[in-house]
Design an enzyme around this catalytic site. Sequence first.
Site, PDB file in Angstrom:
ATOM      1  N   GLY A 183       0.823  -1.216   0.000  1.00  0.00           N
ATOM      2  CA  GLY A 183       0.000   0.000   0.000  1.00  0.00           C
ATOM      3  C   GLY A 183       0.853   1.260   0.000  1.00  0.00           C
ATOM      4  N   ASP A 209      -1.479  -7.491  -7.191  1.00  0.00           N
ATOM      5  CA  ASP A 209      -2.829  -7.401  -6.647  1.00  0.00           C
ATOM      6  C   ASP A 209      -2.939  -8.372  -5.461  1.00  0.00           C
ATOM      7  OD1 ASP A 209      -5.490  -7.490  -6.035  1.00  0.00           O
ATOM      8  OD2 ASP A 209      -6.180  -7.876  -8.099  1.00  0.00           O
ATOM      9  N   TYR A 233     -15.477  -4.867   6.950  1.00  0.00           N
ATOM     10  CA  TYR A 233     -14.230  -4.119   7.218  1.00  0.00           C
ATOM     11  C   TYR A 233     -13.737  -4.339   8.648  1.00  0.00           C
ATOM     12  CZ  TYR A 233     -10.867  -0.327   7.661  1.00  0.00           C
ATOM     13  OH  TYR A 233      -9.712   0.394   7.895  1.00  0.00           O
TER      14      TYR A 233
HETATM   15  P1  NAD Z   1      -5.246   4.585   0.839  1.00  0.00           P
HETATM   16  O1  NAD Z   1      -6.411   4.209   0.004  1.00  0.00           O
HETATM   17  O2  NAD Z   1      -4.689   5.954   0.716  1.00  0.00           O
HETATM   18  O3  NAD Z   1      -4.054   3.536   0.627  1.00  0.00           O
HETATM   19  C1  NAD Z   1      -4.294   2.152   0.530  1.00  0.00           C
HETATM   20  C2  NAD Z   1      -3.351   1.569  -0.513  1.00  0.00           C
HETATM   21  O4  NAD Z   1      -3.624   0.157  -0.606  1.00  0.00           O
HETATM   22  C3  NAD Z   1      -3.552   2.156  -1.916  1.00  0.00           C
HETATM   23  O5  NAD Z   1      -2.317   2.616  -2.454  1.00  0.00           O
HETATM   24  C4  NAD Z   1      -4.123   1.003  -2.708  1.00  0.00           C
HETATM   25  O6  NAD Z   1      -3.765   0.999  -4.088  1.00  0.00           O
HETATM   26  C5  NAD Z   1      -3.537  -0.195  -1.960  1.00  0.00           C
HETATM   27  N1  NAD Z   1      -4.315  -1.397  -2.276  1.00  0.00           N
HETATM   28  C6  NAD Z   1      -5.662  -1.530  -2.246  1.00  0.00           C
HETATM   29  N2  NAD Z   1      -6.023  -2.725  -2.729  1.00  0.00           N
HETATM   30  C7  NAD Z   1      -4.884  -3.363  -3.074  1.00  0.00           C
HETATM   31  C8  NAD Z   1      -4.623  -4.620  -3.664  1.00  0.00           C
HETATM   32  N3  NAD Z   1      -5.604  -5.461  -4.033  1.00  0.00           N
HETATM   33  N4  NAD Z   1      -3.337  -4.961  -3.880  1.00  0.00           N
HETATM   34  C9  NAD Z   1      -2.325  -4.098  -3.576  1.00  0.00           C
HETATM   35  N5  NAD Z   1      -2.520  -2.900  -3.030  1.00  0.00           N
HETATM   36  C10 NAD Z   1      -3.790  -2.529  -2.788  1.00  0.00           C
HETATM   37  O7  NAD Z   1      -5.718   4.293   2.323  1.00  0.00           O
HETATM   38  P2  NAD Z   1      -5.039   4.523   3.757  1.00  0.00           P
HETATM   39  O8  NAD Z   1      -6.057   5.222   4.565  1.00  0.00           O
HETATM   40  O9  NAD Z   1      -3.677   5.034   3.674  1.00  0.00           O
HETATM   41  O10 NAD Z   1      -5.037   3.018   4.271  1.00  0.00           O
HETATM   42  C11 NAD Z   1      -3.878   2.366   4.747  1.00  0.00           C
HETATM   43  C12 NAD Z   1      -4.317   1.340   5.788  1.00  0.00           C
HETATM   44  O11 NAD Z   1      -4.820   2.029   6.925  1.00  0.00           O
HETATM   45  C13 NAD Z   1      -5.422   0.401   5.327  1.00  0.00           C
HETATM   46  O12 NAD Z   1      -5.117  -0.917   5.753  1.00  0.00           O
HETATM   47  C14 NAD Z   1      -6.632   0.921   6.053  1.00  0.00           C
HETATM   48  O13 NAD Z   1      -7.598  -0.082   6.275  1.00  0.00           O
HETATM   49  C15 NAD Z   1      -6.022   1.424   7.344  1.00  0.00           C
HETATM   50  N6  NAD Z   1      -6.837   2.404   8.058  1.00  0.00           N
HETATM   51  C16 NAD Z   1      -7.191   3.550   7.453  1.00  0.00           C
HETATM   52  C17 NAD Z   1      -7.991   4.465   8.140  1.00  0.00           C
HETATM   53  C18 NAD Z   1      -8.436   5.760   7.504  1.00  0.00           C
HETATM   54  O14 NAD Z   1      -9.385   6.368   8.018  1.00  0.00           O
HETATM   55  N7  NAD Z   1      -7.791   6.213   6.446  1.00  0.00           N
HETATM   56  C19 NAD Z   1      -8.385   4.173   9.469  1.00  0.00           C
HETATM   57  C20 NAD Z   1      -7.978   2.978  10.065  1.00  0.00           C
HETATM   58  C21 NAD Z   1      -7.196   2.089   9.346  1.00  0.00           C
END
Ligand code: NAD
Length: 253
Positions: A8, A41, A151
């Site tokens: 990610g 992926d 989720y």
């Molecule tokens: P984001 O969408 O900015 O980044 C997530 C990344 O994961 C993206 O670059 C996306 O391309 C990649 N990704 C998604 N599906 C994929 C796949 N099939 N294969 C490879 N890569 C894949 O989101 P973020 O907020 O930075 O999320 C990062 C982590 O933090 C996640 O695990 C999310 O669940 C967790 N999180 C986020 C929040 C929030 O509010 N943003 C809160 C709690 C936890």
Amino acid sequence: MKYAVITGAASGIGAEVRKRLEAQGYAVIGIDLRDSEVTADLSTKDGREIAKTKALEACGGKIDRLLLAAGLGGHLDDGALVARVNYFGALTLMDGFKDALASAGGQCVVIGSNSAQMRPVDEAPMVLSMLEEDEAKTMDIIGDMHAAMVYAASKHALTRAVRRRVADWGAAGIRLNVIAPGPTETPMLQGVKDHPTISKSLEMIPIPQNRFATVEEIAGTIEFMFSDVAAHMHGSVIYVDGGSDAQVRPDRF
Ligand code: NAD
């Protein structure tokens, strides 16, 4: 050379941690669907295998820091996809990189969520089948559920899977921890905010600090978890959520 692998890495929290580790001199191997050293992926078994093989090639079999950040949000229609990426993708790479972490005396931080404990999902069939590591059974249970139903369960199971590994991983000389953020200003959260109905769920989360986290606040905490100052931190679940978890569950910790 010190190597960091970040899933990610192309966006949000993963991209911010990448910047910070690069500034510390790490060679970062990003794994993502786009804009990364390894394009893969993580929702598919083949994609996970490609990610593992190519990343291990790139770092010569030694990983100093592993951040499992790739994830999808609860606003998507496809709950099964969310379980595949958030749980099975993360778990497969966590276990797949264990030997490389052990070779380097390395550390892993997994991004969970404060939502993992907000609803009673401990005994939910999908959580139990995730913990059995049975992807086919989990997909049968989830069927066509919306991601809003999946989720928190995916993050709950992932956090338990981490905690179940602490004895073994500790003995192997690896630190393994979970950060549990609340809503954080990233493209994922924007997707939730833009959703016509799921966006309402954000208003139901009590946040004593009355604001969402910045990406820097979450990445900075991960940087701390990766640092020597946190050398005795292992198996911990670190909530960074402006007080939400404490407000919702004041008598449990
Ligand atoms: P984001 O969408 O900015 O980044 C997530 C990344 O994961 C993206 O670059 C996306 O391309 C990649 N990704 C998604 N599906 C994929 C796949 N099939 N294969 C490879 N890569 C894949 O989101 P973020 O907020 O930075 O999320 C990062 C982590 O933090 C996640 O695990 C999310 O669940 C967790 N999180 C986020 C929040 C929030 O509010 N943003 C809160 C709690 C936890």
